[in-house]
Motif scaffolding. Structure first.
Motif, PDB file in Angstrom:
ATOM      1  N   ALA A 177      97.969  20.133  65.377  1.00  0.00           N
ATOM      2  CA  ALA A 177      96.721  20.388  65.435  1.00  0.00           C
ATOM      3  C   ALA A 177      95.685  19.127  65.106  1.00  0.00           C
ATOM      4  O   ALA A 177      96.126  17.931  64.572  1.00  0.00           O
ATOM      5  N   SER A 178      94.809  19.450  66.044  1.00  0.00           N
ATOM      6  CA  SER A 178      93.815  18.133  65.819  1.00  0.00           C
ATOM      7  C   SER A 178      93.004  18.252  64.570  1.00  0.00           C
ATOM      8  O   SER A 178      92.973  19.481  64.026  1.00  0.00           O
ATOM      9  N   GLU A 179      92.479  17.177  64.056  1.00  0.00           N
ATOM     10  CA  GLU A 179      91.913  17.099  62.613  1.00  0.00           C
ATOM     11  C   GLU A 179      90.692  18.297  62.612  1.00  0.00           C
ATOM     12  O   GLU A 179      90.180  18.194  63.260  1.00  0.00           O
ATOM     13  N   GLU A 180      91.169  18.986  61.395  1.00  0.00           N
ATOM     14  CA  GLU A 180      90.147  20.168  61.216  1.00  0.00           C
ATOM     15  C   GLU A 180      89.951  21.396  62.054  1.00  0.00           C
ATOM     16  O   GLU A 180      89.316  22.400  62.228  1.00  0.00           O
ATOM     17  N   GLU A 181      90.991  21.422  63.164  1.00  0.00           N
ATOM     18  CA  GLU A 181      91.150  22.510  63.975  1.00  0.00           C
ATOM     19  C   GLU A 181      92.430  23.110  63.936  1.00  0.00           C
ATOM     20  O   GLU A 181      93.357  22.839  64.740  1.00  0.00           O
ATOM     21  N   TYR A 182      92.845  23.666  63.038  1.00  0.00           N
ATOM     22  CA  TYR A 182      94.187  24.103  62.819  1.00  0.00           C
ATOM     23  C   TYR A 182      94.257  25.604  63.139  1.00  0.00           C
ATOM     24  O   TYR A 182      95.258  25.997  63.928  1.00  0.00           O
ATOM     25  N   VAL A 183      93.163  26.369  63.210  1.00  0.00           N
ATOM     26  CA  VAL A 183      93.079  27.732  63.745  1.00  0.00           C
ATOM     27  C   VAL A 183      92.397  27.666  64.860  1.00  0.00           C
ATOM     28  O   VAL A 183      90.939  27.353  64.578  1.00  0.00           O
ATOM     29  N   VAL A 184      92.764  28.187  66.125  1.00  0.00           N
ATOM     30  CA  VAL A 184      91.714  27.992  67.555  1.00  0.00           C
ATOM     31  C   VAL A 184      92.155  29.429  68.205  1.00  0.00           C
ATOM     32  O   VAL A 184      93.220  29.605  68.208  1.00  0.00           O
ATOM     33  N   ILE A 193      91.749  24.452  54.691  1.00  0.00           N
ATOM     34  CA  ILE A 193      93.133  23.898  55.134  1.00  0.00           C
ATOM     35  C   ILE A 193      92.811  22.269  55.060  1.00  0.00           C
ATOM     36  O   ILE A 193      93.670  21.639  54.553  1.00  0.00           O
ATOM     37  N   HIS A 194      91.793  21.749  55.674  1.00  0.00           N
ATOM     38  CA  HIS A 194      91.642  20.419  55.787  1.00  0.00           C
ATOM     39  C   HIS A 194      91.528  19.767  54.330  1.00  0.00           C
ATOM     40  O   HIS A 194      91.970  18.723  54.284  1.00  0.00           O
ATOM     41  N   SER A 195      90.664  20.428  53.602  1.00  0.00           N
ATOM     42  CA  SER A 195      90.371  20.021  52.289  1.00  0.00           C
ATOM     43  C   SER A 195      91.581  20.022  51.256  1.00  0.00           C
ATOM     44  O   SER A 195      92.004  18.893  50.711  1.00  0.00           O
ATOM     45  N   PHE A 196      92.493  20.956  51.552  1.00  0.00           N
ATOM     46  CA  PHE A 196      93.700  20.882  51.059  1.00  0.00           C
ATOM     47  C   PHE A 196      94.933  20.025  51.272  1.00  0.00           C
ATOM     48  O   PHE A 196      95.375  19.196  50.389  1.00  0.00           O
ATOM     49  N   LEU A 197      94.903  19.571  52.427  1.00  0.00           N
ATOM     50  CA  LEU A 197      95.659  18.490  53.071  1.00  0.00           C
ATOM     51  C   LEU A 197      95.076  17.249  52.486  1.00  0.00           C
ATOM     52  O   LEU A 197      96.144  16.330  52.269  1.00  0.00           O
ATOM     53  N   GLN A 198      93.700  16.990  52.665  1.00  0.00           N
ATOM     54  CA  GLN A 198      93.505  15.585  52.165  1.00  0.00           C
ATOM     55  C   GLN A 198      93.560  15.318  50.542  1.00  0.00           C
ATOM     56  O   GLN A 198      94.001  14.376  50.472  1.00  0.00           O
ATOM     57  N   GLU A 199      93.510  16.678  49.794  1.00  0.00           N
ATOM     58  CA  GLU A 199      93.925  16.431  48.648  1.00  0.00           C
ATOM     59  C   GLU A 199      95.214  16.146  48.395  1.00  0.00           C
ATOM     60  O   GLU A 199      95.802  15.231  47.638  1.00  0.00           O
ATOM     61  N   ARG A 200      96.213  16.800  49.052  1.00  0.00           N
ATOM     62  CA  ARG A 200      97.551  16.505  49.165  1.00  0.00           C
ATOM     63  C   ARG A 200      98.245  15.489  49.686  1.00  0.00           C
ATOM     64  O   ARG A 200      99.408  15.161  49.606  1.00  0.00           O
ATOM     65  N   GLY A 201      97.281  14.878  50.693  1.00  0.00           N
ATOM     66  CA  GLY A 201      97.860  13.626  51.270  1.00  0.00           C
ATOM     67  C   GLY A 201      98.656  14.190  52.386  1.00  0.00           C
ATOM     68  O   GLY A 201      99.521  13.221  53.030  1.00  0.00           O
ATOM     69  N   GLY A 202      98.522  15.375  53.073  1.00  0.00           N
ATOM     70  CA  GLY A 202      99.334  15.803  53.865  1.00  0.00           C
ATOM     71  C   GLY A 202      98.897  15.506  55.215  1.00  0.00           C
ATOM     72  O   GLY A 202      99.616  16.014  56.342  1.00  0.00           O
ATOM     73  N   GLU A 203      97.918  14.669  55.468  1.00  0.00           N
ATOM     74  CA  GLU A 203      97.486  14.417  56.902  1.00  0.00           C
ATOM     75  C   GLU A 203      97.848  12.799  56.983  1.00  0.00           C
ATOM     76  O   GLU A 203      97.573  12.147  56.154  1.00  0.00           O
TER      77      GLU A 203
END
Length: 196
Positions: A149-156, A186-196
């Motif tokens: 998924a492109s950044e910040e576009e997980y659900v389209v 989701i974007h905030s969670f992934l950034q917190e966890r270093g998942g991106e």
């Protein structure tokens, strides 16, 4: 004359006091049961997010299963099978058409797959936006690949390019709201966890 004037006032005051006492007692005496029911409902929703099946839906069985597989750390539910980390469930929330929508999204331990979605609070129109709680809508989020998924576009929503789920017909505003707050959270969670 004065007796007639005060009688209805005293009567209504006593009646109000009696019913207030009864309601307060009922609230106090059922508070523990209400809390237990709310805990049970949350546990079943978190188990749903992780697609954990259970045959015995008694309070005790669900509580035992939940406590054997799920732990809570900083508002994030962590799912483990034995020593193996399977995923995380974290809160998502935003404004719908008629009020707040609150739920949980499950995501795999490698941050590449949405495991599931559930809602714990919503006040959308029954039969329209309220259908976000129906299995037909929720099942689209089961094992949804977001690794590319492109950044910040997980659900389209389909038919947009990169579309991966279908919106609810007749509930455009609710559908857009769900996608927007899910993508943000989701974007905030992934950034917190270093998942991106």
């Amino acid at each position: 004359m004065k007796k007639t004037f005060w009688y209805p006032i005293v009567f209504m005051a006593l009646l109000t006091a009696i019913f207030t006492f009864i309601l307060a007692y009922m609230d106090y005496s059922t508070a523990e049961r209400v809390a237990a029911n709310e805990e049970y409902e949350l546990q079943t929703k978190i188990l749903y997010v992780f697609d954990i099946d259970y045959e015995d839906d008694s309070v005790q069985a669900v509580d035992e299963l939940f406590n054997n597989k799920i732990t809570l750390e900083d508002d994030v539910y962590i799912y483990r099978e034995g020593d193996s980390l399977e995923g995380y469930a974290f809160p998502v929330a935003g404004s719908g058409l008629w009020g707040s929508i609150v739920g949980y999204v499950g995501i795999s331990e490698d941050y590449n797959t949405i495991l599931g979605l559930t809602f714990t609070q919503q006040s959308e129109t029954p039969g329209l936006g309220g259908r976000i709680e129906e299995e037909e809508f929720l099942s689209q989020f089961r094992d949804l690949d977001i690794g590319d998924a492109s950044e910040e576009e997980y659900v389209v929503y389909n038919p947009a390019p990169g579309g991966n789920v279908d919106a609810i017909a007749g509930a455009t505003l609710t559908s857009k709201s769900v996608a927007n707050f899910m993508n943000d959270d989701i974007h905030s969670f992934l950034q917190e966890r270093g998942g991106e």
